[in-house]
Design a protein around this motif. Structure first.
Motif, PDB file in Angstrom:
ATOM      1  N   LEU A  92       0.825  -1.206   0.000  1.00 38.17           N
ATOM      2  CA  LEU A  92       0.000   0.000   0.000  1.00 38.17           C
ATOM      3  C   LEU A  92       0.864   1.264   0.000  1.00 38.17           C
ATOM      4  CD1 LEU A  92      -2.767  -1.074   2.548  1.00 38.17           C
ATOM      5  CD2 LEU A  92      -3.063  -0.760   0.081  1.00 38.17           C
ATOM      6  N   VAL A  93       1.951   1.246   0.770  1.00 39.23           N
ATOM      7  CA  VAL A  93       2.861   2.393   0.771  1.00 39.23           C
ATOM      8  C   VAL A  93       3.509   2.554  -0.598  1.00 39.23           C
ATOM      9  CG1 VAL A  93       4.986   3.352   1.738  1.00 39.23           C
ATOM     10  CG2 VAL A  93       3.335   2.254   3.248  1.00 39.23           C
ATOM     11  N   ALA A  94       4.010   1.438  -1.158  1.00 43.08           N
ATOM     12  CA  ALA A  94       4.654   1.501  -2.469  1.00 43.08           C
ATOM     13  C   ALA A  94       3.675   1.952  -3.544  1.00 43.08           C
ATOM     14  CB  ALA A  94       5.246   0.143  -2.822  1.00 43.08           C
ATOM     15  N   ASP A  95       2.431   1.476  -3.477  1.00 48.34           N
ATOM     16  CA  ASP A  95       1.422   1.825  -4.463  1.00 48.34           C
ATOM     17  C   ASP A  95       1.054   3.307  -4.406  1.00 48.34           C
ATOM     18  OD1 ASP A  95      -0.591   0.935  -6.484  1.00 48.34           O
ATOM     19  OD2 ASP A  95      -2.009   1.584  -4.947  1.00 48.34           O
ATOM     20  N   SER A  96       1.256   3.918  -3.255  1.00 49.88           N
ATOM     21  CA  SER A  96       0.934   5.341  -3.110  1.00 49.88           C
ATOM     22  C   SER A  96       2.006   6.251  -3.699  1.00 49.88           C
ATOM     23  CB  SER A  96       0.754   5.691  -1.628  1.00 49.88           C
ATOM     24  OG  SER A  96       2.011   5.728  -0.957  1.00 49.88           O
ATOM     25  N   HIS A  97       3.218   5.718  -3.903  1.00 49.52           N
ATOM     26  CA  HIS A  97       4.364   6.507  -4.381  1.00 49.52           C
ATOM     27  C   HIS A  97       4.686   7.658  -3.417  1.00 49.52           C
ATOM     28  CE1 HIS A  97       4.139   4.436  -8.280  1.00 49.52           C
ATOM     29  NE2 HIS A  97       2.837   4.580  -8.161  1.00 49.52           N
ATOM     30  N   ALA A  98       4.434   7.440  -2.148  1.00 52.38           N
ATOM     31  CA  ALA A  98       4.634   8.492  -1.154  1.00 52.38           C
ATOM     32  C   ALA A  98       6.110   8.710  -0.852  1.00 52.38           C
ATOM     33  CB  ALA A  98       3.898   8.144   0.135  1.00 52.38           C
ATOM     34  N   SER A 138      10.478  -1.440   4.031  1.00 51.66           N
ATOM     35  CA  SER A 138      10.631  -2.604   3.163  1.00 51.66           C
ATOM     36  C   SER A 138      10.161  -2.355   1.732  1.00 51.66           C
ATOM     37  CB  SER A 138       9.877  -3.801   3.749  1.00 51.66           C
ATOM     38  OG  SER A 138       8.479  -3.555   3.793  1.00 51.66           O
ATOM     39  N   VAL A 139       9.751  -1.118   1.404  1.00 51.73           N
ATOM     40  CA  VAL A 139       9.325  -0.861   0.025  1.00 51.73           C
ATOM     41  C   VAL A 139      10.540  -0.893  -0.894  1.00 51.73           C
ATOM     42  CG1 VAL A 139       7.361   0.541   0.782  1.00 51.73           C
ATOM     43  CG2 VAL A 139       9.528   1.646   0.226  1.00 51.73           C
ATOM     44  N   PRO A 140      10.355  -1.308  -2.129  1.00 49.82           N
ATOM     45  CA  PRO A 140      11.483  -1.326  -3.066  1.00 49.82           C
ATOM     46  C   PRO A 140      11.972   0.091  -3.374  1.00 49.82           C
ATOM     47  CG  PRO A 140       9.615  -2.626  -3.885  1.00 49.82           C
ATOM     48  CD  PRO A 140       9.117  -1.833  -2.731  1.00 49.82           C
ATOM     49  N   GLY A 141      13.250   0.220  -3.633  1.00 53.97           N
ATOM     50  CA  GLY A 141      13.800   1.507  -4.049  1.00 53.97           C
ATOM     51  C   GLY A 141      13.942   2.481  -2.901  1.00 53.97           C
ATOM     52  N   PRO A 142      13.930   3.785  -3.207  1.00 56.75           N
ATOM     53  CA  PRO A 142      14.099   4.821  -2.175  1.00 56.75           C
ATOM     54  C   PRO A 142      13.027   4.696  -1.094  1.00 56.75           C
ATOM     55  CG  PRO A 142      14.288   5.768  -4.369  1.00 56.75           C
ATOM     56  CD  PRO A 142      13.802   4.369  -4.566  1.00 56.75           C
ATOM     57  N   LYS A 143      13.437   4.847   0.145  1.00 55.84           N
ATOM     58  CA  LYS A 143      12.501   4.699   1.263  1.00 55.84           C
ATOM     59  C   LYS A 143      11.869   6.048   1.619  1.00 55.84           C
ATOM     60  CE  LYS A 143      14.306   0.613   1.314  1.00 55.84           C
ATOM     61  NZ  LYS A 143      13.667  -0.446   0.490  1.00 55.84           N
ATOM     62  N   PRO A 144      10.579   6.055   1.901  1.00 62.16           N
ATOM     63  CA  PRO A 144       9.941   7.304   2.320  1.00 62.16           C
ATOM     64  C   PRO A 144      10.405   7.713   3.713  1.00 62.16           C
ATOM     65  CG  PRO A 144       8.403   5.476   2.502  1.00 62.16           C
ATOM     66  CD  PRO A 144       9.620   4.930   1.825  1.00 62.16           C
ATOM     67  N   PHE A 145      10.317   8.994   3.987  1.00 59.58           N
ATOM     68  CA  PHE A 145      10.651   9.525   5.296  1.00 59.58           C
ATOM     69  C   PHE A 145       9.469   9.298   6.230  1.00 59.58           C
ATOM     70  CE2 PHE A 145      10.772  13.141   8.312  1.00 59.58           C
ATOM     71  CZ  PHE A 145      11.994  12.859   8.917  1.00 59.58           C
ATOM     72  N   VAL A 146       9.696   8.702   7.398  1.00 60.78           N
ATOM     73  CA  VAL A 146       8.622   8.344   8.323  1.00 60.78           C
ATOM     74  C   VAL A 146       8.589   9.316   9.495  1.00 60.78           C
ATOM     75  CG1 VAL A 146       7.685   6.549   9.833  1.00 60.78           C
ATOM     76  CG2 VAL A 146       8.816   5.909   7.688  1.00 60.78           C
ATOM     77  N   VAL A 147       7.387   9.817   9.787  1.00 60.05           N
ATOM     78  CA  VAL A 147       7.173  10.742  10.895  1.00 60.05           C
ATOM     79  C   VAL A 147       6.147  10.129  11.842  1.00 60.05           C
ATOM     80  CG1 VAL A 147       6.521  13.076  11.590  1.00 60.05           C
ATOM     81  CG2 VAL A 147       7.560  12.675   9.335  1.00 60.05           C
ATOM     82  N   GLY A 148       6.478  10.036  13.122  1.00 61.49           N
ATOM     83  CA  GLY A 148       5.556   9.515  14.122  1.00 61.49           C
ATOM     84  C   GLY A 148       4.955  10.629  14.956  1.00 61.49           C
TER      85      GLY A 148
END
Length: 310
Positions: free
Chosen positions: A197-203, A240-250
């Motif tokens: 779902l994260v990868a599909d969003s291209h976020a 774990s998404v392929p390629g560049p990893k998104p920046f995560v904010v909690g």
């Protein structure tokens, strides 16, 4: 965020009145094919938010998410649990789902008109809806996995045979079944679904709750078990998404009511107006545009606060 059993009983008495006259034709429309990756790429940028309940984003990640959209980012919001809090049937879950739809339509300044766009991966289908917006405007998509609410302490509810995200994470149950019985997941499968779902969003940015578990415990400052586990699952999925990893904010949850108010007047008012639109589907005693009654004391505190995790 989730309510108490006593409040749910009160909601039960209001349910028939709350539903009467509430037009939700878009939510009931047949599914249409999901947008292609090429269409998703039209977003200048996308922010993904993964939360436990239908309102966690509005309570704890606002005004950041509202500002993301205002700056031109598409929003892709995923709710892991049904937010049922042990309620019978799906009426309360459906009210909450419709409520977030109304809230984001208000944010976007467009009619509450959504297309059903279910998302399919690894043999599983999850409910998803896309807001109809004018060409060139940032898009909003909401996705509902409908896993059982685990309650504050992770004990789970009787109607969902004690299932919870916390028990799944700790290995006390091997698999968790969605409230509508449409799918089952073990930890690996759930993480894989979230990663897709994260990868599909291209976020490029992922917003979630307090994955560092700052407020764990059973006291008044402790957070909901679903908040913390959902956040850790989303963070792991993003890594774990392929390629560049998104920046995560909690984002901190319940305990921010003990911290100093940190929102200016206008952002706080905007946050509250969107949240009151969400509440219109569960707390109005008859069809209404916005809930205008008094807010719980915790809600009042959260309206003037937003804290990212340490």
């Amino acid at each position: 965020m989730n309510g108490t059993a006593g409040w749910l009983r009160k909601l039960g008495m209001l349910a028939a009145a709350a539903v009467c006259g509430l037009a939700i034709p878009a939510w009931a429309r047949p599914a249409v094919p999901a947008e292609s990756s090429a269409a998703a790429a039209l977003c200048r940028t996308t922010v993904f938010a993964g939360v436990a309940h239908e309102d966690d984003d509005l309570l704890f990640m606002s005004p950041d998410l509202l500002n993301d959209w205002a700056r031109g980012a598409c929003l892709d919001i995923v709710y892991l649990t049904a937010g049922d809090a042990g309620s019978t049937g799906t009426w309360y879950t459906e009210r909450r789902e419709v409520g977030v739809g109304r809230a984001y339509a208000l944010m976007a300044g467009v009619p509450n008109d959504w297309r059903r766009q279910d998302r399919k991966h690894a043999g599983r289908t999850v409910r998803a809806f896309a807001l109809r917006v004018p060409a060139g405007r940032p898009r909003v998509r909401v996705t509902f996995l409908r896993l059982p609410d685990g309650l504050h302490d992770g004990s789970g509810t009787r109607l969902q045979v004690g299932q919870s995200l916390l028990k799944l994470e700790l290995g006390r149950i091997r698999r968790i079944t969605t409230m509508d019985r449409s799918a089952r997941y073990d930890v690996k499968e759930l993480t894989a679904m979230l990663s897709w779902l994260v990868a599909d969003s291209h976020a490029k940015v992922v917003r979630t709750l307090d994955y560092r578990n700052v407020d764990r415990g059973s006291g008044p400052k402790s957070d909901h078990s679903d908040h913390e586990v959902a956040a850790r699952l989303v963070k792991k999925a993003a890594a774990s998404v392929p390629g560049p990893k998104p920046f995560v904010v909690g984002y901190r949850g319940y305990s921010i009511n003990a911290l100093p108010p940190n929102l200016a007047l206008q952002p706080a008012r905007r946050k509250e107006s969107v949240f009151r639109r969400y509440l219109s589907t569960t707390l109005c005693t008859r069809a209404c545009a916005d809930y205008t009654g008094p807010l719980w004391s915790s809600y009042r505190h959260w309206m003037v606060r937003q804290y990212r995790g340490k």
